[in-house]
Design an enzyme around this catalytic site. Sequence first.
Site, short mmCIF file in Angstrom:
data_model
loop_
_atom_site.label_atom_id
_atom_site.label_comp_id
_atom_site.label_asym_id
_atom_site.label_seq_id
_atom_site.Cartn_x
_atom_site.Cartn_y
_atom_site.Cartn_z
N SER A 55 44.50 41.91 39.10
CA SER A 55 43.46 42.50 38.47
C SER A 55 42.78 43.71 39.24
CB SER A 55 42.53 41.35 38.10
OG SER A 55 43.12 40.58 37.29
N HIS A 87 46.51 43.94 33.04
CA HIS A 87 47.75 43.77 33.75
C HIS A 87 48.78 44.82 33.00
CE1 HIS A 87 46.60 40.23 36.45
NE2 HIS A 87 45.47 40.21 35.33
N ARG A 109 51.84 39.53 36.74
CA ARG A 109 52.27 38.31 37.20
C ARG A 109 52.18 37.19 36.18
NH1 ARG A 109 47.85 38.70 41.55
NH2 ARG A 109 49.49 38.35 43.09
N THR A 110 52.75 36.08 36.41
CA THR A 110 52.52 35.16 35.51
C THR A 110 51.56 34.05 36.22
OG1 THR A 110 54.61 34.99 34.50
CG2 THR A 110 53.59 32.94 34.40
N HIS A 111 50.62 33.59 35.46
CA HIS A 111 49.71 32.59 36.29
C HIS A 111 49.69 31.26 35.84
CE1 HIS A 111 47.38 36.73 36.20
NE2 HIS A 111 46.96 36.38 37.23
N GLU A 210 35.08 29.03 38.19
CA GLU A 210 34.41 28.05 38.88
C GLU A 210 32.91 27.79 38.53
OE1 GLU A 210 35.60 30.58 40.78
OE2 GLU A 210 37.55 29.61 40.60
N SER A 229 45.80 33.05 41.64
CA SER A 229 46.95 33.50 41.92
C SER A 229 47.27 33.34 43.09
CB SER A 229 46.94 35.05 41.24
OG SER A 229 46.60 35.89 42.08
N ASN A 252 33.85 40.60 41.51
CA ASN A 252 32.58 39.81 40.98
C ASN A 252 32.07 38.94 42.07
OD1 ASN A 252 35.02 38.48 39.40
ND2 ASN A 252 33.39 36.82 40.10
I1 8IG Z 1 39.11 39.02 39.04
O1 8IG Z 1 35.34 34.41 40.23
C1 8IG Z 1 38.61 37.05 39.24
N1 8IG Z 1 39.43 36.04 39.44
N2 8IG Z 1 38.92 31.53 40.11
N3 8IG Z 1 36.94 33.14 40.22
C2 8IG Z 1 38.46 32.70 39.96
N4 8IG Z 1 39.30 33.63 39.66
C3 8IG Z 1 38.81 35.02 39.63
C4 8IG Z 1 37.46 35.27 39.88
C5 8IG Z 1 36.54 34.24 40.06
N5 8IG Z 1 37.37 36.68 39.75
#
Ligand code: 8IG
Length: 289
Positions: A55, A87, A109-111, A210, A229, A252
């Site tokens: 991302s 993506h 990618r595959t998550h 989270e 990832s 973020n």
């Molecule tokens: I972009 O704050 C992105 N991916 N787990 N937490 C998790 N994955 C993320 C976050 C985040 N921001």
Amino acid sequence: MASSVRENGSPSPSSQTSPDHQFPQEPKDLAREAAQRLAELTGVEEHRTALVLGSGWSHATERLGRTIAEFPATLLPGFTPPALSGHSGLIRSLLIGDGGHHALVLGSRTHLYEGRGVRAVAHGVRTAAAAGCRTLILTNGCGSLVPAWAPGTPVMIKDHINLTGTTPLEGATFIDMTEVYSPRLRELCRTAAPDLPEGVYVQFHGPQYETPAEVRMAGILGGHLVGMSTAIEAIAAREAGMEILGLSLVTNPAAGMGTEPLEHGEVVAEGQRAADRLGDLLSAVVRLL
Ligand code: 8IG
């Protein structure tokens, strides 16, 4: 018997517990097939470096090199369409520098949270290894636990904590994990960008972000970044003997660290703002490889 695929195309929860049956072939055999098809489609016998774009990184490779070929990843055996906006599902073969080496760019990618199983998650990395890549640059967008690392900050990954409860390794495959993120590549990256901070990346399963308590836990465990990832892919890449550079883009503050609730749109927008800086960083690093 009810269909196991829901309207949005994702597998049902019951099949998420063991979805590797959707990936019935030996992972290495399927990766070898994909690499053969890649060589046919690109006319490039061997790629040296692979990049996986997370991302926020999709625009960072636009000036990286000369595009030799570009096609949807789904043309290669074992690849599925990307699940996410922000993506790109494209694979590109680039020529780096004058008479330089070939780089393979995996635009998506595959998550794990897609529920396709961990073999599907590792397939891109295994294909890159089968295509000859000895160096792997894993990029991602992530949340930050460090207040000084605001959205838009690139961070080098120095180590990871895998909290997914799973692994791409099968059977008694004991892989050394002391230096997953290559000290040599990190040093080289510091040459290109001396001020780049380094942090520990914590992979959660997702797709939910989270809770603030989980973010505090990640911090107590020694983590600086949270994401969904990279750690699983890094394990598969170490099994394949690749040298790894991990680069995160903070998009973020981790939950509870900032004031706003987390939104995917914010993530994409931050990537667009940071694209030039990330492009310069990748160009400088790839030329040193
Ligand atoms: I972009 O704050 C992105 N991916 N787990 N937490 C998790 N994955 C993320 C976050 C985040 N921001």
